[in-house]
Design an enzyme around this catalytic site. Structure first.
Site: not given
Length: 179
Positions: A66, A103
């Site tokens: 993006r 994560e």
């Protein structure tokens, strides 16, 4: 609120952001900027606002994928080039890469090692969303290792509670909307 009723860039971003519950996993409230980018007025306003931040840069860098949308628009507006920082494995060799922790594992960002002179060029990194800051920090390190001078980061939306701004310090961070 429709895009025609907004009075600020932040409100425009808010009015054209779609919120998707439980995506990509349960408990996440995903901020989808696709409607903003598809709206010609929204894209124009965001491009102009980010271009004001990036004015004077030699090069704009956008992060896969993006960030390519806003980075390319900003570069075109400023009359500069745009460097696509790609996810690992998407560019032909040779490449320069930077691996960073997520994560749920790790990821790598890459740029071409040949064909683009980055030494001593001032670069502003443009992306859609700043959350934890890991991707933007890795992009900054990658550019600095290539000899570029990263002068700022500019994003459309910042999720302030995720702490990404602190990870990028002392680099100036500019966000059009901070929630």
């Amino acid at each position: 609120m429709g895009a025609g009723a907004v009075t600020s860039v932040s409100e425009l971003v808010a009015s054209l952001t779609r919120e998707v519950s439980n995506f990509p996993t349960a408990g996440i409230e995903f901020k989808d900027l696709t409607p903003l980018f598809a709206d010609r007025h929204g894209l124009a306003v965001v491009t102009e606002a980010l271009a004001e931040v990036a004015a004077g840069a030699d090069l704009i860098a956008g992060i896969d994928a993006r960030g390519f949308v806003v980075g390319g628009a900003v570069a075109a507006r400023l009359g500069t080039g745009m460097l696509a920082i790609r996810k690992g494995g998407k560019l032909p060799p040779p490449v320069l890469g930077e691996t960073y922790d997520l994560e749920y594992g790790s990821a790598t960002l890459e740029i071409p090692a040949d064909g683009i002179e980055l030494a001593d060029r001032s670069v502003v990194i443009v992306d859609d969303v700043l959350a934890t800051g890991g991707t933007l920090a890795a992009a900054s390190r990658l550019l600095e290792h290539s000899g570029a001078r990263v002068t700022a980061v500019a994003v459309v939306l910042e999720l302030a509670a995720q702490g990404g701004r602190e990870l990028l310090a002392p680099l100036p961070v500019h966000s059009l909307r901070r929630v």
